[in-house]
Design a protein around this motif. Structure first.
Motif, PDB file in Angstrom:
ATOM      1  N   VAL A 225      20.852  62.270  59.731  1.00 62.69           N
ATOM      2  CA  VAL A 225      21.043  62.556  58.316  1.00 62.69           C
ATOM      3  C   VAL A 225      19.942  61.877  57.512  1.00 62.69           C
ATOM      4  CG1 VAL A 225      22.606  62.341  56.343  1.00 62.69           C
ATOM      5  CG2 VAL A 225      23.545  62.764  58.628  1.00 62.69           C
ATOM      6  N   ASP A 226      19.390  62.594  56.551  1.00 61.24           N
ATOM      7  CA  ASP A 226      18.336  62.065  55.683  1.00 61.24           C
ATOM      8  C   ASP A 226      18.846  60.813  54.953  1.00 61.24           C
ATOM      9  OD1 ASP A 226      16.540  61.722  53.393  1.00 61.24           O
ATOM     10  OD2 ASP A 226      15.783  63.721  53.868  1.00 61.24           O
ATOM     11  N   PRO A 227      18.122  59.699  54.994  1.00 64.06           N
ATOM     12  CA  PRO A 227      18.589  58.475  54.330  1.00 64.06           C
ATOM     13  C   PRO A 227      18.795  58.643  52.832  1.00 64.06           C
ATOM     14  CG  PRO A 227      16.298  58.255  55.032  1.00 64.06           C
ATOM     15  CD  PRO A 227      16.843  59.492  55.690  1.00 64.06           C
ATOM     16  N   ARG A 228      18.116  59.597  52.217  1.00 65.01           N
ATOM     17  CA  ARG A 228      18.307  59.838  50.790  1.00 65.01           C
ATOM     18  C   ARG A 228      19.686  60.421  50.510  1.00 65.01           C
ATOM     19  NH1 ARG A 228      13.237  63.550  49.722  1.00 65.01           N
ATOM     20  NH2 ARG A 228      14.003  64.320  51.743  1.00 65.01           N
ATOM     21  N   ILE A 229      20.221  61.181  51.468  1.00 63.15           N
ATOM     22  CA  ILE A 229      21.573  61.721  51.328  1.00 63.15           C
ATOM     23  C   ILE A 229      22.594  60.605  51.499  1.00 63.15           C
ATOM     24  CG2 ILE A 229      23.256  63.301  52.347  1.00 63.15           C
ATOM     25  CD1 ILE A 229      20.885  65.106  53.126  1.00 63.15           C
ATOM     26  N   ILE A 230      22.362  59.731  52.455  1.00 66.88           N
ATOM     27  CA  ILE A 230      23.271  58.598  52.659  1.00 66.88           C
ATOM     28  C   ILE A 230      23.286  57.704  51.420  1.00 66.88           C
ATOM     29  CG2 ILE A 230      23.658  56.526  54.062  1.00 66.88           C
ATOM     30  CD1 ILE A 230      22.402  58.086  56.417  1.00 66.88           C
ATOM     31  N   LYS A 231      22.146  57.539  50.790  1.00 68.12           N
ATOM     32  CA  LYS A 231      22.056  56.729  49.571  1.00 68.12           C
ATOM     33  C   LYS A 231      22.932  57.292  48.464  1.00 68.12           C
ATOM     34  CE  LYS A 231      18.647  54.726  46.383  1.00 68.12           C
ATOM     35  NZ  LYS A 231      17.196  54.681  46.017  1.00 68.12           N
ATOM     36  N   ALA A 232      23.156  58.620  48.475  1.00 66.50           N
ATOM     37  CA  ALA A 232      23.936  59.268  47.424  1.00 66.50           C
ATOM     38  C   ALA A 232      25.381  58.784  47.389  1.00 66.50           C
ATOM     39  CB  ALA A 232      23.900  60.788  47.610  1.00 66.50           C
ATOM     40  N   ARG A 233      25.892  58.250  48.493  1.00 67.26           N
ATOM     41  CA  ARG A 233      27.280  57.808  48.559  1.00 67.26           C
ATOM     42  C   ARG A 233      27.504  56.457  47.872  1.00 67.26           C
ATOM     43  NH1 ARG A 233      29.206  58.385  53.329  1.00 67.26           N
ATOM     44  NH2 ARG A 233      30.667  56.688  53.554  1.00 67.26           N
ATOM     45  N   LEU A 330      18.515  70.235  46.522  1.00 71.02           N
ATOM     46  CA  LEU A 330      19.849  69.916  47.011  1.00 71.02           C
ATOM     47  C   LEU A 330      20.028  68.401  47.134  1.00 71.02           C
ATOM     48  CD1 LEU A 330      22.533  71.105  48.075  1.00 71.02           C
ATOM     49  CD2 LEU A 330      21.505  71.095  50.352  1.00 71.02           C
ATOM     50  N   ILE A 331      19.002  67.723  47.621  1.00 72.71           N
ATOM     51  CA  ILE A 331      19.074  66.276  47.776  1.00 72.71           C
ATOM     52  C   ILE A 331      19.132  65.583  46.413  1.00 72.71           C
ATOM     53  CG2 ILE A 331      17.743  64.249  48.511  1.00 72.71           C
ATOM     54  CD1 ILE A 331      16.839  65.881  50.930  1.00 72.71           C
ATOM     55  N   LYS A 332      18.405  66.106  45.441  1.00 75.94           N
ATOM     56  CA  LYS A 332      18.342  65.463  44.123  1.00 75.94           C
ATOM     57  C   LYS A 332      19.545  65.793  43.259  1.00 75.94           C
ATOM     58  CE  LYS A 332      15.300  64.822  40.126  1.00 75.94           C
ATOM     59  NZ  LYS A 332      13.951  65.130  39.532  1.00 75.94           N
ATOM     60  N   ASP A 352      25.888  66.369  56.340  1.00 69.36           N
ATOM     61  CA  ASP A 352      25.215  65.819  55.168  1.00 69.36           C
ATOM     62  C   ASP A 352      26.212  65.564  54.037  1.00 69.36           C
ATOM     63  OD1 ASP A 352      22.829  65.959  56.509  1.00 69.36           O
ATOM     64  OD2 ASP A 352      22.026  67.661  55.372  1.00 69.36           O
ATOM     65  N   ALA A 353      27.096  66.525  53.795  1.00 69.65           N
ATOM     66  CA  ALA A 353      28.070  66.391  52.713  1.00 69.65           C
ATOM     67  C   ALA A 353      28.978  65.194  52.935  1.00 69.65           C
ATOM     68  CB  ALA A 353      28.886  67.678  52.588  1.00 69.65           C
ATOM     69  N   VAL A 354      29.475  65.033  54.151  1.00 66.96           N
ATOM     70  CA  VAL A 354      30.351  63.901  54.454  1.00 66.96           C
ATOM     71  C   VAL A 354      29.568  62.593  54.347  1.00 66.96           C
ATOM     72  CG1 VAL A 354      31.764  62.799  56.238  1.00 66.96           C
ATOM     73  CG2 VAL A 354      31.920  65.271  55.862  1.00 66.96           C
ATOM     74  N   ALA A 355      28.334  62.585  54.795  1.00 68.85           N
ATOM     75  CA  ALA A 355      27.502  61.381  54.669  1.00 68.85           C
ATOM     76  C   ALA A 355      27.296  61.004  53.211  1.00 68.85           C
ATOM     77  CB  ALA A 355      26.156  61.593  55.354  1.00 68.85           C
ATOM     78  N   ALA A 356      27.317  62.002  52.322  1.00 70.20           N
ATOM     79  CA  ALA A 356      27.165  61.753  50.890  1.00 70.20           C
ATOM     80  C   ALA A 356      28.481  61.370  50.236  1.00 70.20           C
ATOM     81  CB  ALA A 356      26.582  62.990  50.207  1.00 70.20           C
ATOM     82  N   LYS A 424      30.818  54.399  64.010  1.00 69.45           N
ATOM     83  CA  LYS A 424      29.734  53.449  63.752  1.00 69.45           C
ATOM     84  C   LYS A 424      28.352  54.089  63.764  1.00 69.45           C
ATOM     85  CE  LYS A 424      32.514  49.902  63.490  1.00 69.45           C
ATOM     86  NZ  LYS A 424      32.765  49.234  62.195  1.00 69.45           N
ATOM     87  N   LEU A 425      28.234  55.263  64.407  1.00 65.79           N
ATOM     88  CA  LEU A 425      26.922  55.900  64.529  1.00 65.79           C
ATOM     89  C   LEU A 425      26.646  56.910  63.417  1.00 65.79           C
ATOM     90  CD1 LEU A 425      26.818  56.593  68.383  1.00 65.79           C
ATOM     91  CD2 LEU A 425      25.718  54.732  67.150  1.00 65.79           C
ATOM     92  N   PHE A 426      27.679  57.293  62.659  1.00 64.86           N
ATOM     93  CA  PHE A 426      27.578  58.449  61.773  1.00 64.86           C
ATOM     94  C   PHE A 426      26.419  58.338  60.779  1.00 64.86           C
ATOM     95  CE2 PHE A 426      28.505  61.424  58.462  1.00 64.86           C
ATOM     96  CZ  PHE A 426      29.164  62.467  59.087  1.00 64.86           C
ATOM     97  N   LEU A 427      26.228  57.176  60.187  1.00 66.82           N
ATOM     98  CA  LEU A 427      25.213  57.013  59.156  1.00 66.82           C
ATOM     99  C   LEU A 427      23.900  56.449  59.699  1.00 66.82           C
ATOM    100  CD1 LEU A 427      27.421  55.539  56.281  1.00 66.82           C
ATOM    101  CD2 LEU A 427      26.821  57.936  56.699  1.00 66.82           C
TER     102      LEU A 427
END
Length: 455
Positions: A225-233, A330-332, A352-356, A424-427
């Motif tokens: 998953v793109d780290p920018r998407i993870i940051k969105a959470r 989409l990321i922004k 991606d959606a769940v990671a966000a 533990k691996l998801f993100l």
């Protein structure tokens, strides 16, 4: 070198080859013909209006997610570089690229052709016309790459592994198609998989076709998953009241187009209210026809479409004719904003959606792997199947809570936001894949020596 009509692409082709040979992390995928953005990557003028031919968001978004993890804040070819040989197919073979996209779009957008699509998935992926077209530029690009190659597409991994290149193949779903096993027994073929079950499936399927695979060459990393998407959470709170913010998405081929339009026939009338119960962002990706039909439907129902920058608007559309820019929109504007996604349960968009930190309502599955993904998130309480013809009623029920009770939507978002506590691996998939690559790189000379003695 391929016969390329555009002289600018002759320059970028040479630069991409040079960067692949020099980078610490060479990444190969097959997703789209993002030729204009390739020019931009190399400092040449680009035309933002020329549409890309697109096969898949997943194979692009996952590749760029891994590269972004390696790059940090700024694109740096020394740290990682992505190349898609689709950009360098000769003009003589270009019709095969167009034909592949036409086939893909036709199958992805028509429910009654799904049985034929399933047949293609099972028997015909290695026969699609694109494979012969991408092979010459792929071989030229990787000719002098001595280190392992990270592959984000099944075709590139198989082609390169068959030639003796050391390949780290990312399996882009929590599901193993038999195509991935073409060279699975070879010591130069390694795999990154989403979870332990996928690893077990790979080993089992390999055994069923009499291929012996060393379990050490199948590494469980989690999804890329793109780290920018993870940051969105990070700043997102689970919904409790106010308009529910929904992102409705299609895929690289315009998948679920009919379902999306049907959804809007039931949702748009609600937006005529002064204070509607939800706000909508439609991710049309690179598909102008979806934009046009959504626009026509909105006009018919007297609903205004606002600029994408207006985050409080009732209805917006995210569209760009080129996959790189569409994905950036989409990321922004999508992942940081949305409470929930209405999407097919794919290995890119759903993860991606769940990671966000979003909940999921899923559309029709378009492959057996998507049934697996739907089940994964339904089991975790994060996802439910969308009831399209009663979507407004369903949303009302899922947001309803009495007194101090929590609604399903709130609980699902909390589940998504705590996903790292149960997985533990998801993100961490992107960083784990990079670590796996560099540990593999240290052993690549031993592998090449083994191959030279045994070929």
């Amino acid at each position: 070198m391929p016969d390329l009509l555009d002289p600018a692409l002759v320059k970028t082709f040479a630069k991409d080859k040079q960067y692949l040979e020099a980078t610490q992390l060479p990444i190969i995928t097959v997703s789209a013909s993002f030729k204009e953005d390739v020019k931009g990557f190399h400092g040449l003028p680009e035309d933002e209006t020329i549409p890309d031919i697109v096969f898949s968001r997943a194979h692009y978004s996952m590749a760029v997610g891994i590269a972004t993890q390696a790059w940090g804040k700024t694109m740096d070819y020394k740290k990682a570089w992505i190349v898609d040989p689709t950009n360098y197919v000769t003009h003589q073979d270009w019709k095969s690229i167009q034909l592949t996209e036409i086939i893909g779009k036709t199958l992805a957008r028509h429910r009654y052709l799904k049985l034929f699509k399933d047949f293609v998935d099972k028997f015909g992926r290695n026969k699609l016309p694109i494979l012969d077209s991408i092979t010459p530029p792929l071989l030229h690009l990787t000719q002098h790459v001595k280190q392992p190659i990270l592959s984000l597409h099944i075709a590139t991994g198989n082609i390169l592994a068959g030639l003796g290149k050391t390949v780290l193949q990312v399996i882009t779903d929590p599901h193993v198609r038999y195509d991935y096993l073409t060279h699975a027994e070879k010591p130069n073929m390694y795999f990154c998989v989403f979870n332990d079950k996928t690893k077990q499936d790979l080993l089992e399927k390999a055994a069923l076709i009499d291929k012996k695979v060393d379990p050490k060459r199948v590494i469980v990393t989690g999804p890329p998953v793109d780290p920018r998407i993870i940051k969105a959470r990070q700043k997102k709170k689970a919904w409790r009241s106010g308009p529910l913010q929904l992102c409705i998405t299609t895929g690289g081929l315009g998948t679920n187009k009919d379902e999306i339009l049907e959804l809007l026939t039931h949702l748009l009338p609600e937006l005529r209210r002064r204070q509607p119960d939800y706000r909508l962002l439609i991710y049309a990706a690179t598909h102008l026809d979806i934009v046009n039909e959504v626009t026509e439907l909105a006009q018919k129902m007297r609903v205004q479409i606002s600029p994408i920058t207006n985050k409080r608007a009732k209805l917006r559309i995210a569209y760009h004719p080129q996959i790189v820019d569409a994905n950036e929109l989409l990321i922004k504007y999508g992942f940081p904003w949305a409470d929930g996604f209405i999407t097919k349960p794919s290995g890119d968009m759903a993860y991606d959606a769940v990671a966000a930190g979003c909940f999921l309502l899923t559309l029709q599955e378009w492959g057996e792997w998507e049934y697996v993904i739907r089940e994964i998130f339904e089991t975790k309480g994060i996802s439910r199947s969308a009831v399209i013809d009663q979507i407004a009623t369903q949303l009302s029920a899922l947001t309803n809570a009495e007194g101090k009770a929590q609604s399903w939507v709130e609980l699902a978002m909390l589940g998504a936001q705590k996903i790292d506590q149960i997985d533990k691996l998801f993100l961490h998939g992107a960083e784990n894949i990079i670590q796996t690559y560099h540990s593999l790189e240290k052993n690549s000379l031993d592998i090449l020596s083994f191959l030279s003695r045994n070929v």
